[in-house]
Design a protein around this motif. Structure first.
Motif, PDB file in Angstrom:
ATOM      1  N   ALA A   1      14.413  11.631  -0.303  1.00 20.80           N
ATOM      2  CA  ALA A   1      14.575  10.296   0.301  1.00 20.80           C
ATOM      3  C   ALA A   1      13.500   9.335  -0.223  1.00 20.80           C
ATOM      4  O   ALA A   1      13.778   8.163  -0.468  1.00 20.80           O
ATOM      5  N   GLY A   2      12.275   9.824  -0.412  1.00 24.61           N
ATOM      6  CA  GLY A   2      11.200   8.999  -0.946  1.00 24.61           C
ATOM      7  C   GLY A   2      11.468   8.591  -2.387  1.00 24.61           C
ATOM      8  O   GLY A   2      11.247   7.435  -2.766  1.00 24.61           O
ATOM      9  N   ALA A   3      11.959   9.529  -3.195  1.00 23.34           N
ATOM     10  CA  ALA A   3      12.291   9.220  -4.588  1.00 23.34           C
ATOM     11  C   ALA A   3      13.444   8.214  -4.649  1.00 23.34           C
ATOM     12  O   ALA A   3      13.424   7.281  -5.458  1.00 23.34           O
ATOM     13  N   ALA A   4      14.423   8.387  -3.771  1.00 22.35           N
ATOM     14  CA  ALA A   4      15.560   7.451  -3.721  1.00 22.35           C
ATOM     15  C   ALA A   4      15.083   6.059  -3.312  1.00 22.35           C
ATOM     16  O   ALA A   4      15.531   5.049  -3.871  1.00 22.35           O
ATOM     17  N   LEU A   5      14.172   6.004  -2.349  1.00 21.37           N
ATOM     18  CA  LEU A   5      13.629   4.720  -1.915  1.00 21.37           C
ATOM     19  C   LEU A   5      12.935   4.006  -3.076  1.00 21.37           C
ATOM     20  O   LEU A   5      13.134   2.808  -3.288  1.00 21.37           O
TER      21      LEU A   5
ATOM     22  N   ARG B   1       2.570   7.795   8.235  1.00 19.34           N
ATOM     23  CA  ARG B   1       3.699   6.886   8.518  1.00 19.34           C
ATOM     24  C   ARG B   1       4.860   7.140   7.559  1.00 19.34           C
ATOM     25  O   ARG B   1       6.026   7.120   7.962  1.00 19.34           O
ATOM     26  N   LEU B   2       4.554   7.419   6.306  1.00 21.28           N
ATOM     27  CA  LEU B   2       5.606   7.733   5.338  1.00 21.28           C
ATOM     28  C   LEU B   2       6.264   9.077   5.663  1.00 21.28           C
ATOM     29  O   LEU B   2       7.470   9.241   5.474  1.00 21.28           O
ATOM     30  N   GLN B   3       5.482  10.008   6.175  1.00 19.26           N
ATOM     31  CA  GLN B   3       6.023  11.308   6.570  1.00 19.26           C
ATOM     32  C   GLN B   3       6.979  11.146   7.761  1.00 19.26           C
ATOM     33  O   GLN B   3       8.044  11.774   7.785  1.00 19.26           O
ATOM     34  N   LEU B   4       6.625  10.311   8.711  1.00 16.08           N
ATOM     35  CA  LEU B   4       7.495  10.082   9.869  1.00 16.08           C
ATOM     36  C   LEU B   4       8.855   9.534   9.450  1.00 16.08           C
ATOM     37  O   LEU B   4       9.863   9.771  10.116  1.00 16.08           O
ATOM     38  N   ARG B   5       8.885   8.828   8.345  1.00 13.70           N
ATOM     39  CA  ARG B   5      10.145   8.260   7.837  1.00 13.70           C
ATOM     40  C   ARG B   5      10.805   9.179   6.809  1.00 13.70           C
ATOM     41  O   ARG B   5      11.776   8.810   6.171  1.00 13.70           O
ATOM     42  N   HIS B   6      10.247  10.364   6.635  1.00 12.69           N
ATOM     43  CA  HIS B   6      10.799  11.400   5.747  1.00 12.69           C
ATOM     44  C   HIS B   6      10.776  11.021   4.268  1.00 12.69           C
ATOM     45  O   HIS B   6      11.612  11.483   3.497  1.00 12.69           O
ATOM     46  N   PHE B   7       9.787  10.199   3.870  1.00 10.25           N
ATOM     47  CA  PHE B   7       9.637   9.835   2.468  1.00 10.25           C
ATOM     48  C   PHE B   7       8.612  10.731   1.769  1.00 10.25           C
ATOM     49  O   PHE B   7       8.595  10.810   0.542  1.00 10.25           O
ATOM     50  N   VAL B   8       7.774  11.381   2.567  1.00 13.45           N
ATOM     51  CA  VAL B   8       6.712  12.242   2.051  1.00 13.45           C
ATOM     52  C   VAL B   8       6.673  13.505   2.912  1.00 13.45           C
ATOM     53  O   VAL B   8       6.865  13.436   4.122  1.00 13.45           O
ATOM     54  N   GLU B   9       6.411  14.631   2.254  1.00 14.76           N
ATOM     55  CA  GLU B   9       6.144  15.886   2.981  1.00 14.76           C
ATOM     56  C   GLU B   9       4.664  16.195   2.812  1.00 14.76           C
ATOM     57  O   GLU B   9       4.117  16.060   1.720  1.00 14.76           O
TER      58      GLU B   9
ATOM     59  N   LEU C   1       0.833  -1.207   0.000  1.00 14.34           N
ATOM     60  CA  LEU C   1       0.000   0.000   0.000  1.00 14.34           C
ATOM     61  C   LEU C   1       0.868   1.259   0.000  1.00 14.34           C
ATOM     62  O   LEU C   1       0.649   2.188  -0.777  1.00 14.34           O
ATOM     63  N   GLN C   2       1.864   1.307   0.870  1.00 14.81           N
ATOM     64  CA  GLN C   2       2.749   2.470   0.920  1.00 14.81           C
ATOM     65  C   GLN C   2       3.515   2.624  -0.392  1.00 14.81           C
ATOM     66  O   GLN C   2       3.699   3.735  -0.886  1.00 14.81           O
ATOM     67  N   TYR C   3       3.929   1.500  -0.961  1.00 16.79           N
ATOM     68  CA  TYR C   3       4.630   1.533  -2.242  1.00 16.79           C
ATOM     69  C   TYR C   3       3.722   2.120  -3.323  1.00 16.79           C
ATOM     70  O   TYR C   3       4.162   2.929  -4.146  1.00 16.79           O
ATOM     71  N   SER C   4       2.460   1.739  -3.316  1.00 15.36           N
ATOM     72  CA  SER C   4       1.500   2.287  -4.284  1.00 15.36           C
ATOM     73  C   SER C   4       1.346   3.791  -4.103  1.00 15.36           C
ATOM     74  O   SER C   4       1.312   4.538  -5.087  1.00 15.36           O
ATOM     75  N   LEU C   5       1.250   4.243  -2.861  1.00  7.21           N
ATOM     76  CA  LEU C   5       1.128   5.683  -2.610  1.00  7.21           C
ATOM     77  C   LEU C   5       2.369   6.439  -3.068  1.00  7.21           C
ATOM     78  O   LEU C   5       2.262   7.504  -3.696  1.00  7.21           O
ATOM     79  N   LEU C   6       3.542   5.920  -2.771  1.00  9.29           N
ATOM     80  CA  LEU C   6       4.782   6.564  -3.202  1.00  9.29           C
ATOM     81  C   LEU C   6       4.853   6.622  -4.729  1.00  9.29           C
ATOM     82  O   LEU C   6       5.247   7.639  -5.307  1.00  9.29           O
ATOM     83  N   THR C   7       4.445   5.542  -5.389  1.00  8.96           N
ATOM     84  CA  THR C   7       4.455   5.484  -6.845  1.00  8.96           C
ATOM     85  C   THR C   7       3.485   6.504  -7.434  1.00  8.96           C
ATOM     86  O   THR C   7       3.821   7.221  -8.386  1.00  8.96           O
ATOM     87  N   ALA C   8       2.281   6.581  -6.877  1.00  5.90           N
ATOM     88  CA  ALA C   8       1.283   7.547  -7.353  1.00  5.90           C
ATOM     89  C   ALA C   8       1.782   8.975  -7.147  1.00  5.90           C
ATOM     90  O   ALA C   8       1.603   9.840  -8.018  1.00  5.90           O
ATOM     91  N   LEU C   9       2.401   9.220  -6.024  1.00  4.01           N
ATOM     92  CA  LEU C   9       2.918  10.559  -5.730  1.00  4.01           C
ATOM     93  C   LEU C   9       4.084  10.908  -6.656  1.00  4.01           C
ATOM     94  O   LEU C   9       4.189  12.054  -7.126  1.00  4.01           O
ATOM     95  N   ALA C  10       4.932   9.951  -6.955  1.00  2.00           N
ATOM     96  CA  ALA C  10       6.039  10.191  -7.884  1.00  2.00           C
ATOM     97  C   ALA C  10       5.506  10.560  -9.269  1.00  2.00           C
ATOM     98  O   ALA C  10       6.044  11.436  -9.945  1.00  2.00           O
ATOM     99  N   LYS C  11       4.414   9.919  -9.676  1.00  2.00           N
ATOM    100  CA  LYS C  11       3.819  10.204 -10.982  1.00  2.00           C
ATOM    101  C   LYS C  11       3.202  11.600 -11.019  1.00  2.00           C
ATOM    102  O   LYS C  11       3.335  12.318 -11.989  1.00  2.00           O
ATOM    103  N   ARG C  12       2.540  11.999  -9.933  1.00  2.00           N
ATOM    104  CA  ARG C  12       1.845  13.283  -9.893  1.00  2.00           C
ATOM    105  C   ARG C  12       2.754  14.458  -9.542  1.00  2.00           C
ATOM    106  O   ARG C  12       2.462  15.584  -9.901  1.00  2.00           O
ATOM    107  N   GLY C  13       3.781  14.208  -8.775  1.00  2.00           N
ATOM    108  CA  GLY C  13       4.626  15.306  -8.291  1.00  2.00           C
ATOM    109  C   GLY C  13       4.099  15.835  -6.971  1.00  2.00           C
ATOM    110  O   GLY C  13       4.675  15.597  -5.928  1.00  2.00           O
TER     111      GLY C  13
END
Length: 161
Positions: free
Chosen positions: A108-112, A82-90, A46-58
């Motif tokens: 860090a999120g893009a690198a992940l 939870r992703l924000q706490l790990r500094h992958f999302v602002e 689920l988190q991977y899907s959110l990160l992927t969607a966010l990477a696509k949208r900016g």
């Protein structure tokens, strides 16, 4: 002592023939493969899907991200926190709507995402690896067809907001 017998009837429908049961089992299989392949990253599918969607949208608000990954807003908000706490999302308050949270992927999120790409693809491939290449293509096309048809007719199931 009375024995309770369950009679098999002509109308019983075996689990292994029920689409819902098979979809749930396949999901369990995929999650297990994803967790095995991506364990070092400590990210859920689920988190991977959110990160992927966010990477696509900016940049996107939480409601848009929830729609992108077919989740309710409450679940999406929890995962993003939870992703924000790990500094992958602002996350920040939206300029035009103080009730909305605007999200963006951090460096860090893009690198992940880049680091996870091979492992995540492996998990997805392993999920359907027992099918021939033509069957994999057909299976994915059929799933896309069902999802597209149902997405137009009914909202995502899940907790209501």
């Amino acid at each position: 002592m009375a024995k309770n017998h369950v009679r098999k009837t002509q109308s019983s429908w075996p689990l292994e023939q029920r689409p819902g049961f098979l979809i749930r089992r396949l999901h369990q299989i995929h999650v297990a493969l994803f967790q095995k392949e991506c364990a070092v990253f400590e990210i859920t599918p689920l988190q991977y899907s959110l990160l992927t969607a966010l990477a696509k949208r900016g940049t996107a608000d939480q409601t848009t991200l929830a729609a992108d990954v077919a989740l309710d807003r409450t679940t999406t908000t929890g995962a993003l926190k939870r992703l924000q706490l790990r500094h992958f999302v602002e996350r920040s308050i939206h300029d035009h709507d103080r009730r909305a949270q605007r999200c963006r992927l951090t460096k860090a999120g893009a690198a992940l995402l880049r680091k996870m790409e091979r492992a995540a693809r492996s998990a997805h491939f392993q999920t359907v690896a027992d099918l021939s290449k033509p069957d994999r293509k057909r299976f994915i096309a059929m799933m896309q067809e069902i999802v597209a048809a149902r997405s137009m007719r009914q909202p995502t199931d899940g907790p209501s907001d």
